[in-house]
Design a protein around this motif. Sequence first.
Motif, PDB file in Angstrom:
ATOM      1  N   GLU A 142       2.923  -1.801  -4.469  1.00 25.08           N
ATOM      2  CA  GLU A 142       1.635  -1.352  -4.699  1.00 25.08           C
ATOM      3  C   GLU A 142       0.644  -1.453  -5.954  1.00 25.08           C
ATOM      4  N   GLY A 145      -0.873   4.682  -1.172  1.00 24.18           N
ATOM      5  CA  GLY A 145      -1.882   5.366  -0.895  1.00 24.18           C
ATOM      6  C   GLY A 145      -1.166   6.814   0.404  1.00 24.18           C
ATOM      7  N   SER A 146      -2.316   6.844   0.895  1.00 18.72           N
ATOM      8  CA  SER A 146      -1.692   8.118   2.061  1.00 18.72           C
ATOM      9  C   SER A 146      -0.974   7.751   2.948  1.00 18.72           C
ATOM     10  N   GLY A 179       1.026  -0.936  -0.335  1.00 14.89           N
ATOM     11  CA  GLY A 179       0.218   0.040   0.149  1.00 14.89           C
ATOM     12  C   GLY A 179       0.853   1.125   0.086  1.00 14.89           C
TER      13      GLY A 179
END
Length: 235
Positions: free
Chosen positions: A35, A14-15, A11
Amino acid sequence: MSQPNKIAVFGAGGSTGTEVLKRARKRGLSIRALEHSLPEQSERIAGFEYVKCDVLQGDLSEALEGCDAVISALGVAFGPRTAIDPPPLYTEGTRNIVKAMDKLEAKRIAVISAAFVAHQPSVPAWFELTAQPALANILEQMRAMEAMLQAHEHLQWTAARPGWLLDEPFTGEAVVSDERLAEGCFRCRHADLAECLLDFICENSWLQAKPAIGKPEANEFENLAAVKSELELDL
C-alpha cells in the motif's frame, strides 16, 4: 499452476483490498499487503506482512520478491479532480507491476477493471446518462489497462469487471459472467468481489478473460438517489 505460495495484494488498504485480506485470512493464505500509505496498526489485518510501496515510483521487483501471484486492488477514488485527471494507477501502475513480474518470472495476476468499460445492457439508462460520463477518464484508463494485459504474450491475467461497487457485507452470491453483467446484476459488493479475485487466483480460473461480477440488490441500493448519495460522499 497450483495454489500460490504467496500472493502480493496491491491497494491492500482500500475497501476491496481490505476485504481480500479478510477473505484470504479465512482461507489460510499467505499474503504480502502492499500500500502507498500503510494503514494504522489497529486497522491492519492480523497475521499479514504490510509493505509500503508506490506503484508509480521505481522498480517493484523487491516488493514482489517471493510472491508467485498478484492481486491488484488499486483504485481511484471518485472526486472532481480525479474524474478530470485521474492518477495513472491502472495504466502506469499496472505496467510497473507487470515489469516486476516479468523480471521475477511471475505469471499470474488478477486486476480490478469495471463492467462499465463496455456497454452493459442490464445497466439502468439513468446510470449511463448521469454517473457513467463522470467516470469517462477513469474508464478510459481501465480500457488501456485491459488492452495492455491482453497484449502481453506470456502473462496469465484476469481483468475483473465488477458492477457499481457497494460497501455491504459479504454474501457469496455474486454472479460471474463473461465480460457483461448478468441481467439484474447492476451492483457488486466489495467483499464478494474480493472472494471472486481469490477464487480466480487460487483456482487458476478465468485466464485471459474479463469476468463481469454483480448481484441483484434491494432497490434502496440500486436507485438513483442511492448512487447520487454515494457519489456526493466521495467528493
